[in-house]
Design a protein around this motif. Structure first.
Motif, PDB file in Angstrom:
ATOM      1  N   ILE A 224       8.252   2.666 -10.681  1.00 60.20           N
ATOM      2  CA  ILE A 224       7.814   3.972 -11.174  1.00 60.20           C
ATOM      3  C   ILE A 224       8.932   4.512 -12.061  1.00 60.20           C
ATOM      4  CG2 ILE A 224       8.680   5.196  -9.139  1.00 60.20           C
ATOM      5  CD1 ILE A 224       6.272   7.134  -9.471  1.00 60.20           C
ATOM      6  N   LEU A 225       8.537   5.180 -13.133  1.00 66.80           N
ATOM      7  CA  LEU A 225       9.495   5.809 -14.031  1.00 66.80           C
ATOM      8  C   LEU A 225       9.701   7.260 -13.627  1.00 66.80           C
ATOM      9  CD1 LEU A 225       8.145   4.475 -17.449  1.00 66.80           C
ATOM     10  CD2 LEU A 225      10.010   3.531 -16.052  1.00 66.80           C
ATOM     11  N   GLN A 226      10.850   7.800 -14.004  1.00 67.64           N
ATOM     12  CA  GLN A 226      11.167   9.191 -13.674  1.00 67.64           C
ATOM     13  C   GLN A 226      10.076  10.142 -14.164  1.00 67.64           C
ATOM     14  OE1 GLN A 226      14.286  11.439 -15.849  1.00 67.64           O
ATOM     15  NE2 GLN A 226      15.346  11.497 -13.852  1.00 67.64           N
ATOM     16  N   ARG A 227       9.609   9.971 -15.403  1.00 63.80           N
ATOM     17  CA  ARG A 227       8.601  10.889 -15.945  1.00 63.80           C
ATOM     18  C   ARG A 227       7.279  10.784 -15.192  1.00 63.80           C
ATOM     19  NH1 ARG A 227       8.918   7.005 -20.091  1.00 63.80           N
ATOM     20  NH2 ARG A 227       6.972   5.857 -20.378  1.00 63.80           N
ATOM     21  N   GLU A 228       6.939   9.583 -14.719  1.00 67.56           N
ATOM     22  CA  GLU A 228       5.713   9.408 -13.933  1.00 67.56           C
ATOM     23  C   GLU A 228       5.836  10.107 -12.584  1.00 67.56           C
ATOM     24  OE1 GLU A 228       4.391   5.014 -15.564  1.00 67.56           O
ATOM     25  OE2 GLU A 228       5.917   5.143 -13.981  1.00 67.56           O
ATOM     26  N   TRP A 229       6.998   9.953 -11.973  1.00 63.45           N
ATOM     27  CA  TRP A 229       7.240  10.576 -10.678  1.00 63.45           C
ATOM     28  C   TRP A 229       7.204  12.104 -10.800  1.00 63.45           C
ATOM     29  CZ3 TRP A 229      11.484  13.421  -8.806  1.00 63.45           C
ATOM     30  CH2 TRP A 229      11.481  13.640  -7.418  1.00 63.45           C
ATOM     31  N   ARG A 230       7.829  12.630 -11.837  1.00 61.93           N
ATOM     32  CA  ARG A 230       7.827  14.089 -12.037  1.00 61.93           C
ATOM     33  C   ARG A 230       6.421  14.604 -12.306  1.00 61.93           C
ATOM     34  NH1 ARG A 230      13.661  14.519 -14.692  1.00 61.93           N
ATOM     35  NH2 ARG A 230      14.744  14.706 -12.684  1.00 61.93           N
ATOM     36  N   ALA A 231       5.610  13.859 -13.043  1.00 61.40           N
ATOM     37  CA  ALA A 231       4.230  14.279 -13.333  1.00 61.40           C
ATOM     38  C   ALA A 231       3.395  14.345 -12.050  1.00 61.40           C
ATOM     39  CB  ALA A 231       3.590  13.325 -14.343  1.00 61.40           C
ATOM     40  N   ARG A 232       3.702  13.500 -11.069  1.00 63.73           N
ATOM     41  CA  ARG A 232       2.977  13.497  -9.797  1.00 63.73           C
ATOM     42  C   ARG A 232       3.330  14.692  -8.928  1.00 63.73           C
ATOM     43  NH1 ARG A 232       0.613   9.011  -7.620  1.00 63.73           N
ATOM     44  NH2 ARG A 232       1.367   9.603  -5.557  1.00 63.73           N
ATOM     45  N   ARG A 233       4.497  15.283  -9.168  1.00 66.28           N
ATOM     46  CA  ARG A 233       4.946  16.413  -8.348  1.00 66.28           C
ATOM     47  C   ARG A 233       4.275  17.658  -8.862  1.00 66.28           C
ATOM     48  NH1 ARG A 233      11.268  16.200  -7.875  1.00 66.28           N
ATOM     49  NH2 ARG A 233      10.950  17.375  -6.006  1.00 66.28           N
TER      50      ARG A 233
ATOM     51  N   ARG B 254       0.835  -1.215   0.000  1.00 62.37           N
ATOM     52  CA  ARG B 254       0.000   0.000   0.000  1.00 62.37           C
ATOM     53  C   ARG B 254       0.863   1.257   0.000  1.00 62.37           C
ATOM     54  NH1 ARG B 254      -2.932  -3.011   3.773  1.00 62.37           N
ATOM     55  NH2 ARG B 254      -2.089  -1.750   5.462  1.00 62.37           N
ATOM     56  N   LEU B 255       1.963   1.220   0.745  1.00 62.74           N
ATOM     57  CA  LEU B 255       2.861   2.372   0.791  1.00 62.74           C
ATOM     58  C   LEU B 255       3.436   2.664  -0.596  1.00 62.74           C
ATOM     59  CD1 LEU B 255       5.654   3.091   3.348  1.00 62.74           C
ATOM     60  CD2 LEU B 255       6.036   3.307   0.924  1.00 62.74           C
ATOM     61  N   LEU B 256       3.920   1.641  -1.277  1.00 66.39           N
ATOM     62  CA  LEU B 256       4.499   1.845  -2.607  1.00 66.39           C
ATOM     63  C   LEU B 256       3.449   2.380  -3.583  1.00 66.39           C
ATOM     64  CD1 LEU B 256       6.872  -1.245  -2.851  1.00 66.39           C
ATOM     65  CD2 LEU B 256       7.457   1.125  -2.293  1.00 66.39           C
ATOM     66  N   GLU B 257       2.220   1.919  -3.445  1.00 70.32           N
ATOM     67  CA  GLU B 257       1.145   2.447  -4.286  1.00 70.32           C
ATOM     68  C   GLU B 257       0.875   3.919  -3.957  1.00 70.32           C
ATOM     69  OE1 GLU B 257      -1.950  -0.409  -3.553  1.00 70.32           O
ATOM     70  OE2 GLU B 257      -0.924  -1.943  -4.757  1.00 70.32           O
ATOM     71  N   ARG B 258       0.930   4.283  -2.675  1.00 70.09           N
ATOM     72  CA  ARG B 258       0.703   5.678  -2.255  1.00 70.09           C
ATOM     73  C   ARG B 258       1.712   6.635  -2.874  1.00 70.09           C
ATOM     74  NH1 ARG B 258      -0.605   3.779   2.609  1.00 70.09           N
ATOM     75  NH2 ARG B 258       1.456   4.016   3.516  1.00 70.09           N
ATOM     76  N   VAL B 259       2.953   6.181  -3.051  1.00 67.37           N
ATOM     77  CA  VAL B 259       3.969   7.070  -3.625  1.00 67.37           C
ATOM     78  C   VAL B 259       4.001   6.999  -5.151  1.00 67.37           C
ATOM     79  CG1 VAL B 259       5.367   7.074  -1.519  1.00 67.37           C
ATOM     80  CG2 VAL B 259       5.916   5.448  -3.361  1.00 67.37           C
ATOM     81  N   GLY B 260       3.028   6.317  -5.742  1.00 75.25           N
ATOM     82  CA  GLY B 260       2.880   6.321  -7.190  1.00 75.25           C
ATOM     83  C   GLY B 260       3.456   5.131  -7.920  1.00 75.25           C
TER      84      GLY B 260
END
Length: 186
Positions: A177-186, A146-152
């Motif tokens: 998670i990919l870098q571009r996905e992580w950046r889009a979440r920010r 669940r934690l890993l899902e919470r961070v995207g």
């Protein structure tokens, strides 16, 4: 290469390199069966924690692939050691890494591991310019999933009975998670 500027601060936590003074605090965490339930190792006695700490102290920078960055996690308000976080640099060519974390059970359910996971992802993506970061866990560890899902992170694999851990076959879940996905979440 990644040589973080320490300490790293989140809303409520301080992430920093381990020191010899962390021995008793780390032992208080690593000696508990509920902490090691889903890990490869059994609860550690003081000498085994001392050996693990000796290694952790050397893991404060990522100079080449194949290395791990291991950070002590303390409460900013009290200075209490409550866990540790890990960023492993798997490959320079593939720009891949992995995160992990271990916390004292008294501090579960308070969002601390989420803060650490987010800080580790930032180190991997911003500091090391990784393309992809994974998290691997025992399939029974639903709280960590669940934690890993919470961070995207998304679940990409469920490997059935792929490892023998502590005398039993266990499933492994792989999140990423990919870098571009992580950046889009920010």
């Amino acid at each position: 290469m990644l040589k973080p500027s320490y300490p790293i601060r989140t809303d409520r936590l301080i992430l920093r390199p381990f020191t010899p003074g962390d021995l008793n605090g780390l032992h208080a965490i690593h000696s508990l069966p509920e902490v090691t339930r889903y890990l490869y190792w059994e609860p550690r006695d003081l000498e085994a924690v001392r050996e693990a700490l000796t290694t952790k102290i050397t893991q404060s920078a990522l100079l080449e692939e194949g290395q791990a960055l291991t950070l002590a996690v303390e409460l900013a308000a009290t200075g209490e050691l409550i866990g540790d976080g890990l960023l492993f640099w798997h490959s320079s060519l593939h720009r891949s890494g992995e995160i992990g974390y271990v916390f004292h059970p008294d501090h579960h359910g308070k969002g601390y591991a989420t803060e650490v996971a987010q800080a580790l992802l930032a180190l991997g993506f911003d500091g090391l310019d990784l393309h992809r970061i994974t998290g691997r866990l025992d399939g029974r560890n639903t709280a960590s999933a669940r934690l890993l899902e919470r961070v995207g992170m998304r679940r990409e694999a469920h490997l059935v009975e792929n490892e023998m851990v502590k005398g039993e076959w266990t499933d492994e879940l792989v999140y990423a998670i990919l870098q571009r996905e992580w950046r889009a979440r920010r």
